[in-house]
Design an enzyme around this catalytic site. Structure first.
Site, mmCIF file in Angstrom:
data_model
loop_
_atom_site.group_PDB
_atom_site.id
_atom_site.type_symbol
_atom_site.label_atom_id
_atom_site.label_comp_id
_atom_site.label_asym_id
_atom_site.label_seq_id
_atom_site.Cartn_x
_atom_site.Cartn_y
_atom_site.Cartn_z
ATOM 1 N N ASN A 1 0.880 -1.179 0.000
ATOM 2 C CA ASN A 1 0.000 0.000 0.000
ATOM 3 C C ASN A 1 0.911 1.220 0.000
ATOM 4 O OD1 ASN A 1 -1.823 2.033 0.445
ATOM 5 N ND2 ASN A 1 -2.236 1.493 2.579
ATOM 6 N N LYS B 1 0.215 4.277 -0.366
ATOM 7 C CA LYS B 1 -0.403 5.507 0.166
ATOM 8 C C LYS B 1 -0.105 6.666 -0.798
ATOM 9 C CE LYS B 1 0.118 3.486 4.683
ATOM 10 N NZ LYS B 1 0.036 3.644 6.103
ATOM 11 N N HIS C 1 -9.503 1.234 4.520
ATOM 12 C CA HIS C 1 -8.245 1.402 5.260
ATOM 13 C C HIS C 1 -8.501 2.337 6.440
ATOM 14 C CE1 HIS C 1 -4.146 2.563 6.257
ATOM 15 N NE2 HIS C 1 -3.768 1.453 5.641
ATOM 16 N N GLU D 1 -6.914 4.716 7.599
ATOM 17 C CA GLU D 1 -6.687 6.146 7.316
ATOM 18 C C GLU D 1 -7.893 6.757 6.620
ATOM 19 O OE1 GLU D 1 -2.926 5.680 5.307
ATOM 20 O OE2 GLU D 1 -2.000 5.087 7.201
ATOM 21 N N GLU E 1 -5.509 -5.099 10.257
ATOM 22 C CA GLU E 1 -4.499 -4.070 10.516
ATOM 23 C C GLU E 1 -4.795 -3.372 11.846
ATOM 24 O OE1 GLU E 1 -2.444 -2.860 6.611
ATOM 25 O OE2 GLU E 1 -4.052 -1.469 7.007
ATOM 26 N N GLY F 1 2.314 2.065 10.678
ATOM 27 C CA GLY F 1 3.254 3.178 10.557
ATOM 28 C C GLY F 1 3.935 3.546 11.868
ATOM 29 N N SER G 1 3.334 -2.449 10.179
ATOM 30 C CA SER G 1 4.796 -2.488 10.347
ATOM 31 C C SER G 1 5.399 -3.840 9.960
ATOM 32 C CB SER G 1 5.183 -2.092 11.776
ATOM 33 O OG SER G 1 4.724 -0.776 12.058
HETATM 34 C C1 PEP Z 1 -0.818 0.145 5.998
HETATM 35 O O1 PEP Z 1 -1.005 1.337 6.025
HETATM 36 O O2 PEP Z 1 -1.604 -0.581 5.367
HETATM 37 C C2 PEP Z 1 0.322 -0.389 6.738
HETATM 38 C C3 PEP Z 1 0.251 -1.614 7.144
HETATM 39 O O3 PEP Z 1 1.378 0.464 6.982
HETATM 40 P P1 PEP Z 1 2.795 0.095 7.642
HETATM 41 O O4 PEP Z 1 3.255 -1.198 7.024
HETATM 42 O O5 PEP Z 1 3.688 1.251 7.276
HETATM 43 O O6 PEP Z 1 2.571 -0.040 9.098
#
Ligand code: PEP
Length: 250
Positions: free
Chosen positions: A11, A13, A96, A98, A168, A174, A214
């Site tokens: 992803n 972003k 997601h 966000e 998630e 993040g 992460s």
């Molecule tokens: C995401 O935003 O889908 C995500 C998992 O981000 P990160 O791997 O940076 O934690």
């Protein structure tokens, strides 16, 4: 026996221009040639066309990070299913955290988007996850079950078979803080059991469930090795060529 094909989706972003996307995907192609994992890159809308072109001749599939549920009309700034399908998009990330947090996406909107993605012959990657406050209050299972049920309202069994659900935990996105493989497996199992309650064992055993939060090359193998985790949704680490390639070959 586990017949689910592992799926790793990056992803991106709001990162990479069309030119950068093209260069990245061309460089990734030879690196994933022998991977048995399904590899997906969810690129910004404006980079989809160049990404699809760059991915030709490889198994990399291009995804969108969002989509509006209406087909066309006066929805300034939105992008519809037919537009994405026409460009060659195979997957769409829906819900997601966000988008839920910054753009007000409710469970109802997520469900409408899931239906729209299927309507235009693409596949949704539906994101669910709890906040740290919910986890600390012991509400993780309840919240995840609610989000999964809400996202699946009205779907047929055939549609659910093609579904990818990404677990998630919001506190791990993040932040550099990864759920332990046991914590991730526990919730991915709850997701599969929720699908089983709604659609039965046969369907729940083919739904693919990703972990996201992460994920890095150093922790991916342990996470993806868990029984109910079929790959990952990768944010930050998907922007780095070597790191992402390594994750796809875990
Ligand atoms: C995401 O935003 O889908 C995500 C998992 O981000 P990160 O791997 O940076 O934690």
């Amino acid at each position: 026996m586990d017949k689910r094909k592992r799926i790793v989706a990056g992803n991106w972003k709001m990162n990479k221009t069309p030119a950068e996307a093209s260069a990245f995907i061309k460089a990734l192609k030879p690196m994933i040639k022998f991977s048995r994992t399904e590899v997906v890159c969810a690129v910004p809308f404006v980079a989809i066309q160049t990404a699809v072109t760059a991915s030709r001749g490889s198994r990399i599939k291009i995804a969108a990070q969002n989509m509006y549920f209406e087909e066309k009309g006066a929805y300034t700034g939105e992008v519809s299913g037919p537009m994405l399908r026409d460009l060659g998009v195979k997957y769409v990330i829906v819900g997601h955290s966000e988008r839920r947090e910054y753009f007000g996406e409710t469970d109802e909107i997520v469900n409408k988007k899931v239906h729209a993605v299927y309507k235009y012959d693409m596949r949704p990657i539906v994101c669910v996850g709890e906040t740290l406050a919910q986890r600390d209050a012991g509400l993780t299972a309840e919240h995840i079950r609610y989000q999964v049920k809400a996202a699946l309202v009205g779907l047929t069994a055939e549609q659910v078979k093609k579904l990818v659900i990404a677990y998630e935990p919001i506190w791990a996105i993040g932040t550099g803080r990864t759920a332990t493989a046991e914590q991730a497996e526990e919730v991915c199992r709850i997701i599969r059991m929720t699908v089983k309650e709604l659609y039965g064992k046969r369907i729940s055993s083919v739904v693919r469930i990703q972990y996201g939060g992460s994920v890095k090359a150093e922790n991916a193998a342990e996470l993806f090795g868990m029984d109910d985790i079929d790959g990952g949704l990768v944010g930050g680490a998907s922007l780095k060529l070597d790191e992402f390639a390594a994750i796809t070959s875990c």
